[in-house]
Design a protein around this motif. Sequence first.
Motif, mmCIF file in Angstrom:
data_model
loop_
_atom_site.group_PDB
_atom_site.id
_atom_site.type_symbol
_atom_site.label_atom_id
_atom_site.label_comp_id
_atom_site.label_asym_id
_atom_site.label_seq_id
_atom_site.Cartn_x
_atom_site.Cartn_y
_atom_site.Cartn_z
ATOM 1 N N LEU A 160 0.818 -1.204 0.000
ATOM 2 C CA LEU A 160 0.000 0.000 0.000
ATOM 3 C C LEU A 160 0.859 1.265 0.000
ATOM 4 C CD1 LEU A 160 -2.006 -2.246 0.922
ATOM 5 C CD2 LEU A 160 -3.160 -0.477 2.245
ATOM 6 N N THR A 161 0.266 2.339 -0.514
ATOM 7 C CA THR A 161 0.902 3.659 -0.504
ATOM 8 C C THR A 161 0.362 4.460 0.674
ATOM 9 O OG1 THR A 161 -0.802 4.702 -1.852
ATOM 10 C CG2 THR A 161 1.006 3.586 -3.027
ATOM 11 N N ARG A 162 0.980 5.608 0.915
ATOM 12 C CA ARG A 162 0.502 6.491 1.973
ATOM 13 C C ARG A 162 -0.917 7.000 1.656
ATOM 14 N NH1 ARG A 162 3.708 8.789 5.599
ATOM 15 N NH2 ARG A 162 5.519 8.439 4.232
ATOM 16 N N ALA A 163 -1.166 7.330 0.368
ATOM 17 C CA ALA A 163 -2.488 7.817 -0.022
ATOM 18 C C ALA A 163 -3.563 6.764 0.248
ATOM 19 C CB ALA A 163 -2.482 8.206 -1.495
ATOM 20 N N GLU A 164 -3.257 5.488 -0.024
ATOM 21 C CA GLU A 164 -4.227 4.424 0.228
ATOM 22 C C GLU A 164 -4.497 4.261 1.715
ATOM 23 O OE1 GLU A 164 -3.736 1.102 -3.179
ATOM 24 O OE2 GLU A 164 -1.872 1.670 -2.198
ATOM 25 N N MET A 165 -3.453 4.333 2.538
ATOM 26 C CA MET A 165 -3.646 4.214 3.982
ATOM 27 C C MET A 165 -4.474 5.378 4.523
ATOM 28 S SD MET A 165 -2.464 1.409 5.348
ATOM 29 C CE MET A 165 -1.901 1.659 7.042
ATOM 30 N N ARG A 166 -4.213 6.577 4.028
ATOM 31 C CA ARG A 166 -5.010 7.723 4.467
ATOM 32 C C ARG A 166 -6.462 7.583 4.044
ATOM 33 N NH1 ARG A 166 -0.569 12.368 2.886
ATOM 34 N NH2 ARG A 166 0.503 12.452 4.922
ATOM 35 N N HIS A 167 -6.685 7.025 2.862
ATOM 36 C CA HIS A 167 -8.049 6.814 2.375
ATOM 37 C C HIS A 167 -8.776 5.779 3.228
ATOM 38 C CE1 HIS A 167 -11.410 6.346 -0.366
ATOM 39 N NE2 HIS A 167 -11.161 5.054 -0.457
ATOM 40 N N LEU A 168 -8.090 4.705 3.583
ATOM 41 C CA LEU A 168 -8.700 3.638 4.364
ATOM 42 C C LEU A 168 -8.916 4.024 5.822
ATOM 43 C CD1 LEU A 168 -6.651 0.640 2.924
ATOM 44 C CD2 LEU A 168 -9.110 1.006 2.617
ATOM 45 N N PHE A 169 -8.024 4.886 6.353
ATOM 46 C CA PHE A 169 -8.084 5.265 7.768
ATOM 47 C C PHE A 169 -8.104 6.792 7.896
ATOM 48 C CE2 PHE A 169 -5.959 1.116 7.577
ATOM 49 C CZ PHE A 169 -6.693 0.388 8.492
ATOM 50 N N PRO A 170 -9.176 7.440 7.448
ATOM 51 C CA PRO A 170 -9.196 8.901 7.419
ATOM 52 C C PRO A 170 -9.178 9.558 8.799
ATOM 53 C CG PRO A 170 -11.367 8.018 6.903
ATOM 54 C CD PRO A 170 -10.421 6.850 6.914
ATOM 55 N N ARG A 171 -9.571 8.818 9.849
ATOM 56 C CA ARG A 171 -9.602 9.393 11.202
ATOM 57 C C ARG A 171 -8.446 8.912 12.066
ATOM 58 N NH1 ARG A 171 -15.446 8.196 13.456
ATOM 59 N NH2 ARG A 171 -14.979 6.152 12.544
ATOM 60 N N SER A 172 -7.446 8.340 11.434
ATOM 61 C CA SER A 172 -6.277 7.832 12.158
ATOM 62 C C SER A 172 -5.041 8.641 11.805
ATOM 63 C CB SER A 172 -6.040 6.357 11.801
ATOM 64 O OG SER A 172 -7.199 5.593 12.037
ATOM 65 N N VAL A 173 -4.035 8.551 12.666
ATOM 66 C CA VAL A 173 -2.723 9.119 12.369
ATOM 67 C C VAL A 173 -1.924 8.077 11.605
ATOM 68 C CG1 VAL A 173 -0.574 9.993 13.370
ATOM 69 C CG2 VAL A 173 -2.776 10.588 14.412
ATOM 70 N N ILE A 174 -1.258 8.478 10.532
ATOM 71 C CA ILE A 174 -0.418 7.555 9.761
ATOM 72 C C ILE A 174 1.033 7.810 10.134
ATOM 73 C CG2 ILE A 174 0.199 6.684 7.483
ATOM 74 C CD1 ILE A 174 -2.767 6.328 8.208
ATOM 75 N N LEU A 175 1.628 6.864 10.845
ATOM 76 C CA LEU A 175 3.020 6.974 11.270
ATOM 77 C C LEU A 175 3.933 6.332 10.235
ATOM 78 C CD1 LEU A 175 2.695 5.942 15.036
ATOM 79 C CD2 LEU A 175 2.611 8.253 14.058
ATOM 80 N N SER A 176 5.141 6.874 10.115
ATOM 81 C CA SER A 176 6.151 6.321 9.199
ATOM 82 C C SER A 176 7.284 5.706 9.993
ATOM 83 C CB SER A 176 6.700 7.419 8.284
ATOM 84 O OG SER A 176 5.691 7.975 7.477
ATOM 85 N N GLU A 177 7.676 4.495 9.617
ATOM 86 C CA GLU A 177 8.876 3.858 10.151
ATOM 87 C C GLU A 177 9.970 4.025 9.102
ATOM 88 O OE1 GLU A 177 9.395 -0.295 12.327
ATOM 89 O OE2 GLU A 177 9.236 -0.543 10.150
ATOM 90 N N ARG A 178 11.084 4.636 9.473
ATOM 91 C CA ARG A 178 12.093 5.004 8.486
ATOM 92 C C ARG A 178 13.394 4.233 8.672
ATOM 93 N NH1 ARG A 178 10.387 9.512 5.774
ATOM 94 N NH2 ARG A 178 8.707 10.708 6.769
ATOM 95 N N VAL A 179 14.059 4.005 7.558
ATOM 96 C CA VAL A 179 15.390 3.402 7.521
ATOM 97 C C VAL A 179 16.254 4.266 6.610
ATOM 98 C CG1 VAL A 179 16.759 1.383 6.876
ATOM 99 C CG2 VAL A 179 14.466 1.089 7.845
ATOM 100 N N ALA A 180 17.330 4.800 7.146
ATOM 101 C CA ALA A 180 18.226 5.657 6.369
ATOM 102 C C ALA A 180 17.469 6.789 5.674
ATOM 103 C CB ALA A 180 19.008 4.832 5.351
ATOM 104 N N GLY A 181 16.473 7.331 6.370
ATOM 105 C CA GLY A 181 15.697 8.433 5.832
ATOM 106 C C GLY A 181 14.567 8.025 4.907
ATOM 107 N N LEU A 182 14.458 6.736 4.576
ATOM 108 C CA LEU A 182 13.415 6.242 3.671
ATOM 109 C C LEU A 182 12.314 5.560 4.469
ATOM 110 C CD1 LEU A 182 15.694 4.630 0.925
ATOM 111 C CD2 LEU A 182 14.622 6.902 0.871
ATOM 112 N N THR A 183 11.084 5.765 4.064
ATOM 113 C CA THR A 183 9.948 5.142 4.747
ATOM 114 C C THR A 183 9.911 3.651 4.432
ATOM 115 O OG1 THR A 183 8.663 7.184 4.705
ATOM 116 C CG2 THR A 183 7.450 5.130 5.012
ATOM 117 N N LYS A 184 9.988 2.851 5.483
ATOM 118 C CA LYS A 184 9.975 1.389 5.342
ATOM 119 C C LYS A 184 8.573 0.819 5.518
ATOM 120 C CE LYS A 184 12.037 -2.750 7.473
ATOM 121 N NZ LYS A 184 10.787 -3.330 8.026
ATOM 122 N N SER A 185 7.819 1.366 6.460
ATOM 123 C CA SER A 185 6.457 0.885 6.674
ATOM 124 C C SER A 185 5.577 2.024 7.164
ATOM 125 C CB SER A 185 6.429 -0.274 7.681
ATOM 126 O OG SER A 185 6.674 0.193 8.988
#
Length: 228
Positions: A187-212
């Motif tokens: 999934l992309t960030r846009a899809e997660m925001r669409h599916l969970f519009p009332r939730s906070v979307i957190l990013s897990e990063r590795v070397a500055g890149l979003t991993k999950s």
Amino acid sequence: MSGIRALRDRFVDAPDSLGERFRAARWERFRSCFPRIEDMRVVDLGGTAENWLRSPLRPQHVHLVNLEAHPAELPDWITAEIADVTDPEIPAKLGTFDLVVSNSTIEHVGGPSQRRRFVAAIEQLAPLHWVQTPYRYFPVEPHFLAPGFQFLPLAAQAKLVRHWPLTHSRPATPEEGMDAVINIELLTRAEMRHLFPRSVILSERVAGLTKSLTAVRTKAPVRDTARA
């Protein structure tokens, strides 16, 4: 093969692997989101007993819901059943909990309609949730540890997975190869925001890149009771 197995262990499977360090950091972030986790009744969609037994946290109770078989013997604070929560009848049978947890499952449920049913089940089961999924645009596909794998045509994925050395268990036939890849939809960030519009979307990063990405709700939503 032993060298390849050791390489995968180093990255993902071994207790001292890079993947295990990421999981430990994720548990700490989880605790910071839900500091009263020891008092909570949790339903884990797609989770395993092993994951919770290795966890540094222990909720009041965990109920596992998975399509795979569970261990015959479980501690008294863990219960489990085989069920598919995208079946609209299942969430009502499960009852209600304080918190839904789901790690690396939503990308496997099968297409947009199934994902919407999965989210509807999450909303029905508990007021709070933690729903984590690998990020589509992280350069290394996490299931097969293959750079750019998720951007290949499906037929190429099915062929490559039969020969890629870091695959957890290599499919033996073309049919098994297709089965291994066809139901993984990162999934992309846009899809997660669409599916969970009332939730906070957190990013897990590795070397500055979003991993999950993780959709988190730490407070029950306020329901609008005003009448039109």
